[in-house]
Design a protein around this motif. Structure first.
Motif, PDB file in Angstrom:
ATOM      1  N   GLU A 367      58.848  69.442  62.162  1.00 27.91           N
ATOM      2  CA  GLU A 367      60.301  69.494  62.248  1.00 27.91           C
ATOM      3  C   GLU A 367      60.979  68.309  61.572  1.00 27.91           C
ATOM      4  O   GLU A 367      62.206  68.304  61.422  1.00 27.91           O
ATOM      5  CB  GLU A 367      60.730  69.548  63.724  1.00 27.91           C
ATOM      6  N   GLU A 368      60.224  67.296  61.153  1.00 26.46           N
ATOM      7  CA  GLU A 368      60.818  66.112  60.538  1.00 26.46           C
ATOM      8  C   GLU A 368      60.809  66.229  59.017  1.00 26.46           C
ATOM      9  O   GLU A 368      59.826  66.674  58.409  1.00 26.46           O
ATOM     10  CB  GLU A 368      60.065  64.856  60.977  1.00 26.46           C
ATOM     11  N   PHE A 369      61.913  65.777  58.403  1.00 25.31           N
ATOM     12  CA  PHE A 369      62.064  65.872  56.953  1.00 25.31           C
ATOM     13  C   PHE A 369      61.016  65.030  56.230  1.00 25.31           C
ATOM     14  O   PHE A 369      60.469  65.448  55.200  1.00 25.31           O
ATOM     15  CB  PHE A 369      63.473  65.433  56.559  1.00 25.31           C
ATOM     16  N   ILE A 370      60.740  63.828  56.746  1.00 24.43           N
ATOM     17  CA  ILE A 370      59.776  62.942  56.077  1.00 24.43           C
ATOM     18  C   ILE A 370      58.392  63.582  56.047  1.00 24.43           C
ATOM     19  O   ILE A 370      57.662  63.483  55.054  1.00 24.43           O
ATOM     20  CB  ILE A 370      59.732  61.570  56.770  1.00 24.43           C
ATOM     21  N   ALA A 371      58.033  64.260  57.124  1.00 20.76           N
ATOM     22  CA  ALA A 371      56.727  64.922  57.171  1.00 20.76           C
ATOM     23  C   ALA A 371      56.641  66.023  56.122  1.00 20.76           C
ATOM     24  O   ALA A 371      55.607  66.182  55.448  1.00 20.76           O
ATOM     25  CB  ALA A 371      56.475  65.489  58.563  1.00 20.76           C
ATOM     26  N   GLN A 372      57.729  66.786  55.962  1.00 22.34           N
ATOM     27  CA  GLN A 372      57.749  67.811  54.918  1.00 22.34           C
ATOM     28  C   GLN A 372      57.710  67.180  53.532  1.00 22.34           C
ATOM     29  O   GLN A 372      57.076  67.701  52.604  1.00 22.34           O
ATOM     30  CB  GLN A 372      58.988  68.693  55.072  1.00 22.34           C
ATOM     31  N   LEU A 373      58.358  66.031  53.379  1.00 24.24           N
ATOM     32  CA  LEU A 373      58.337  65.327  52.093  1.00 24.24           C
ATOM     33  C   LEU A 373      56.927  64.836  51.757  1.00 24.24           C
ATOM     34  O   LEU A 373      56.516  64.846  50.588  1.00 24.24           O
ATOM     35  CB  LEU A 373      59.317  64.154  52.142  1.00 24.24           C
ATOM     36  N   VAL A 374      56.210  64.410  52.772  1.00 21.40           N
ATOM     37  CA  VAL A 374      54.818  63.987  52.566  1.00 21.40           C
ATOM     38  C   VAL A 374      53.991  65.147  52.015  1.00 21.40           C
ATOM     39  O   VAL A 374      53.188  64.971  51.089  1.00 21.40           O
ATOM     40  CB  VAL A 374      54.214  63.458  53.876  1.00 21.40           C
ATOM     41  N   ARG A 375      54.171  66.327  52.573  1.00 28.23           N
ATOM     42  CA  ARG A 375      53.429  67.494  52.086  1.00 28.23           C
ATOM     43  C   ARG A 375      53.749  67.777  50.623  1.00 28.23           C
ATOM     44  O   ARG A 375      52.866  68.120  49.830  1.00 28.23           O
ATOM     45  CB  ARG A 375      53.745  68.711  52.958  1.00 28.23           C
ATOM     46  N   ILE A 376      55.025  67.648  50.251  1.00 29.33           N
ATOM     47  CA  ILE A 376      55.419  67.881  48.855  1.00 29.33           C
ATOM     48  C   ILE A 376      54.796  66.827  47.944  1.00 29.33           C
ATOM     49  O   ILE A 376      54.265  67.147  46.867  1.00 29.33           O
ATOM     50  CB  ILE A 376      56.952  67.885  48.725  1.00 29.33           C
ATOM     51  N   MET A 377      54.858  65.564  48.350  1.00 30.92           N
ATOM     52  CA  MET A 377      54.302  64.484  47.528  1.00 30.92           C
ATOM     53  C   MET A 377      52.798  64.644  47.341  1.00 30.92           C
ATOM     54  O   MET A 377      52.269  64.476  46.235  1.00 30.92           O
ATOM     55  CB  MET A 377      54.629  63.126  48.152  1.00 30.92           C
ATOM     56  N   MET A 378      52.083  64.957  48.412  1.00 36.33           N
ATOM     57  CA  MET A 378      50.643  65.120  48.297  1.00 36.33           C
ATOM     58  C   MET A 378      50.289  66.355  47.470  1.00 36.33           C
ATOM     59  O   MET A 378      49.308  66.348  46.711  1.00 36.33           O
ATOM     60  CB  MET A 378      50.005  65.217  49.678  1.00 36.33           C
ATOM     61  N   ALA A 379      51.107  67.413  47.593  1.00 38.24           N
ATOM     62  CA  ALA A 379      50.874  68.599  46.767  1.00 38.24           C
ATOM     63  C   ALA A 379      51.044  68.276  45.291  1.00 38.24           C
ATOM     64  O   ALA A 379      50.239  68.690  44.438  1.00 38.24           O
ATOM     65  CB  ALA A 379      51.820  69.728  47.184  1.00 38.24           C
ATOM     66  N   LEU A 380      52.113  67.515  44.951  1.00 36.86           N
ATOM     67  CA  LEU A 380      52.323  67.120  43.552  1.00 36.86           C
ATOM     68  C   LEU A 380      51.210  66.200  43.068  1.00 36.86           C
ATOM     69  O   LEU A 380      50.751  66.307  41.922  1.00 36.86           O
ATOM     70  CB  LEU A 380      53.682  66.437  43.410  1.00 36.86           C
ATOM     71  N   ALA A 381      50.785  65.268  43.918  1.00 34.36           N
ATOM     72  CA  ALA A 381      49.706  64.358  43.528  1.00 34.36           C
ATOM     73  C   ALA A 381      48.426  65.119  43.224  1.00 34.36           C
ATOM     74  O   ALA A 381      47.738  64.843  42.225  1.00 34.36           O
ATOM     75  CB  ALA A 381      49.471  63.331  44.636  1.00 34.36           C
ATOM     76  N   ILE A 382      48.087  66.083  44.055  1.00 32.95           N
ATOM     77  CA  ILE A 382      46.879  66.879  43.829  1.00 32.95           C
ATOM     78  C   ILE A 382      47.053  67.763  42.597  1.00 32.95           C
ATOM     79  O   ILE A 382      46.104  67.961  41.817  1.00 32.95           O
ATOM     80  CB  ILE A 382      46.555  67.723  45.069  1.00 32.95           C
ATOM     81  N   PHE A 383      48.262  68.278  42.379  1.00 32.19           N
ATOM     82  CA  PHE A 383      48.535  69.077  41.184  1.00 32.19           C
ATOM     83  C   PHE A 383      48.278  68.263  39.920  1.00 32.19           C
ATOM     84  O   PHE A 383      47.614  68.728  38.980  1.00 32.19           O
ATOM     85  CB  PHE A 383      49.981  69.570  41.214  1.00 32.19           C
ATOM     86  N   PHE A 384      48.766  67.038  39.878  1.00 29.76           N
ATOM     87  CA  PHE A 384      48.574  66.185  38.704  1.00 29.76           C
ATOM     88  C   PHE A 384      47.130  65.706  38.582  1.00 29.76           C
ATOM     89  O   PHE A 384      46.687  65.331  37.489  1.00 29.76           O
ATOM     90  CB  PHE A 384      49.517  64.985  38.755  1.00 29.76           C
ATOM     91  N   SER A 385      46.388  65.689  39.687  1.00 29.88           N
ATOM     92  CA  SER A 385      44.991  65.248  39.642  1.00 29.88           C
ATOM     93  C   SER A 385      44.055  66.333  39.134  1.00 29.88           C
ATOM     94  O   SER A 385      42.902  66.043  38.799  1.00 29.88           O
ATOM     95  CB  SER A 385      44.546  64.811  41.044  1.00 29.88           C
ATOM     96  N   TYR A 386      44.515  67.548  39.092  1.00 31.91           N
ATOM     97  CA  TYR A 386      43.683  68.667  38.630  1.00 31.91           C
ATOM     98  C   TYR A 386      43.125  68.393  37.240  1.00 31.91           C
ATOM     99  O   TYR A 386      41.943  68.623  36.964  1.00 31.91           O
ATOM    100  CB  TYR A 386      44.526  69.948  38.641  1.00 31.91           C
ATOM    101  N   SER A 387      43.971  67.896  36.343  1.00 33.79           N
ATOM    102  CA  SER A 387      43.549  67.700  34.949  1.00 33.79           C
ATOM    103  C   SER A 387      42.455  66.653  34.835  1.00 33.79           C
ATOM    104  O   SER A 387      41.587  66.741  33.950  1.00 33.79           O
ATOM    105  CB  SER A 387      44.748  67.308  34.081  1.00 33.79           C
TER     106      SER A 387
END
Length: 507
Positions: A367-387
């Motif tokens: 329910e917290e915005f920061i927690a949802q932001l963490v999920r987005i940041m980690m998703a982007l980090a893993i996306f960029f790590s794919y290459s």
């Protein structure tokens, strides 16, 4: 004794022409019948030997006894025209070399991926204190094995007078010059390493696909609407294909830097939640049952996923002499990695106990915005790590592409088609099996333990056999102990992972 100096000079001159790919064309060249060669070159071809240590070249390169050592020091043709010993890093011609900072960023991102988020779950299978000391020990062993690989690569490069070798090349050349009984298995060992590297790295890529899609789905479902995970996988396909058309490791540095910054920020926020209102250590179990330890091993060895990146990173450095050593890039990076793994696992398990999930981000308050932001940041980090994970299988497969295609244009087209095909392949696997956690744990137990704990000590034994294994063969016994540890982890980790896949409620 016959004077082989002209032959050695001729061989060194020809090797210098193709230093960018010192071993890639050797198989094709060796398959020819010598037509069109001058008599001196044909005579050199006939001197090709299965025993590197007894050859004319190796009597100069391999200082295995006093006589050979004397020849290595006095012979002016050894290594270079100046009479200095051959130093591989001085003969590398790199179009886009990476700096120490570039290499550090790549090393961190090559090791810090989805595995770090699963460390609290690994601690659940080991217990708080077994997980604490076990993870530090695992990090030390894996780092030592990485040093083994680099040292063996340097030793074999000096013997063969080539600027660089890949993981598979190091294995092949070590077996070819090792004990006589093992030389026939050099091709088999090389093919096994390449197979495990491709399987492991593509397995990581599949997990990355699923991780990004699952986290995006959870965030969007919380604020807007819910769609199936496969829809997000499909939306990710085109950006993932475009990202992996980048061929140069140097050009991936900004992407790795962004991913590293996102990972640091996301982990910092995760620590913010984990460290609040920590319970007493008595609320969690200090150690787990023996039946659960193999699951811990599989997750932990999967987390230390960077063994395949070590030689590509060192081979592409502007100053490779800074890679090793006590305060070098490798040790510095791996100390950071091991400490992060241990901290996330320890505090994550202490905070959430046995209710901890496969990824620590799933335990954060939704329910917290920061927690949802963490999920987005980690998703982007893993996306960029794919290459970065994708770089290793492509470096293996591109060799076969270049051998089979003869024009530069056809090679370029073939490589781009292979890149697109592999990304689509990982997408199809992720879409077919959207929950790959248990399957990738199995791949980690099988492939990662083989690459990180079994092959490096084996390569060190056959590379320095029989005269350079230390007093009373302490190097041999040390390597055998690491191999036994890796084999036991391979067997029990594989068995337990398969049992969990077949029956998730078993443990």
């Amino acid at each position: 004794m016959e004077d082989f100096t002209p032959l050695i000079n001729l061989q060194s001159a020809r090797k210098m022409k193709n230093e960018r790919e010192p071993l890639l064309g050797s198989a094709a060249d060796g398959a020819s019948n010598g037509s069109g060669l001058d008599p001196l070159a044909e005579h050199q071809r006939l001197l090709a030997r299965p025993d590197l240590r007894s050859s004319p070249e190796n009597m100069i390169v391999d200082a295995s006894n006093d006589t050979d050592s004397l020849m290595a020091k006095e012979d002016p043709t050894y290594g270079s025209s100046s009479g200095e010993p051959y130093e591989p890093s001085m003969h590398r011609t790199l179009e886009h070399p990476t700096t120490n900072l570039d290499t550090m960023i790549h090393l961190l991102k090559g090791n810090i991926g989805t595995g770090i988020l699963a460390m609290p779950d690994a601690f659940k299978h080991a217990g708080l204190y077994v997980g604490l000391f076990g993870t530090l020990l695992m990090g030390a062993i894996c780092t030592h094995c990485m040093h083994m690989l680099v040292n063996c690569s340097h030793e074999l490069c000096r013997r063969l007078q080539v600027p660089s070798l890949s993981f598979a090349d190091v294995c092949q050349r070590a077996f070819e010059s090792g004990p006589i009984g093992l030389r026939r298995y050099s091709k088999l060992a090389t093919n096994l390493i390449n197979m495990f590297l491709v399987i492991t790295q593509l397995g990581f890529c599949c997990v990355y696909f699923v991780f990004v899609a699952a986290n995006l789905r959870e965030v969007i479902a919380h604020y807007f609407f819910d769609l199936h995970t496969r829809v997000y996988l499909l939306l990710l396909l085109i950006p993932m294909v475009l990202l992996n058309l980048v061929k140069n490791l140097k050009y991936l540095t900004p992407i790795s830097l962004i991913a590293a910054l996102l990972t640091v920020t996301g982990l910092s926020c995760t620590f913010y939640y984990m460290l609040q209102d920590l319970p007493n250590t008595h609320t969690v179990k200090p150690y787990a049952t023996w039946a659960q330890l193999p699951l811990y091993f599989g997750t932990a060895i999967y987390a230390f996923e960077g063994i395949g990146m070590v030689l590509p990173l060192e081979n592409n450095m502007k100053t490779p002499e800074d890679f090793g050593g006590w305060s070098g890039v490798l040790n510095t990076g791996m100390v950071i990695v091991a400490c992060l793994y241990t901290a996330v696992g320890f505090f994550g398990y202490l905070k959430y106990g046995d209710s901890v999930k496969g990824s620590i981000t799933l335990n954060l308050p939704g329910e917290e915005f920061i927690a949802q932001l963490v999920r987005i940041m980690m998703a982007l980090a893993i996306f960029f790590s794919y290459s970065l994970q994708f770089f290793v299988p492509m470096s293996i497969l591109s060799v076969h592409i270049r051998r089979r295609l003869h024009t530069e244009q056809s090679r370029l087209i073939g490589e781009y088609l292979t890149r697109v095909s592999l990304v689509v392949f990982t997408f199809i696997l992720a879409a077919m099996i959207p929950n790959l956690g248990a399957v990738i744990s199995l791949v980690g137990a099988v492939s990662s333990s083989t690459l990180a704990l079994i092959f490096p000590p084996l390569i060190e034994i056959v590379t320095f056999w029989p005269d350079k294994l230390g007093r009373h063969y302490w190097v041999l016994w040390k390597d055998v102990a690491i191999m036994v540890f890796g084999i036991l982890g391979f067997i029990f980790g594989t068995y337990t992972s398969v049992a969990q896949i077949l029956n998730p409620d078993l443990v």
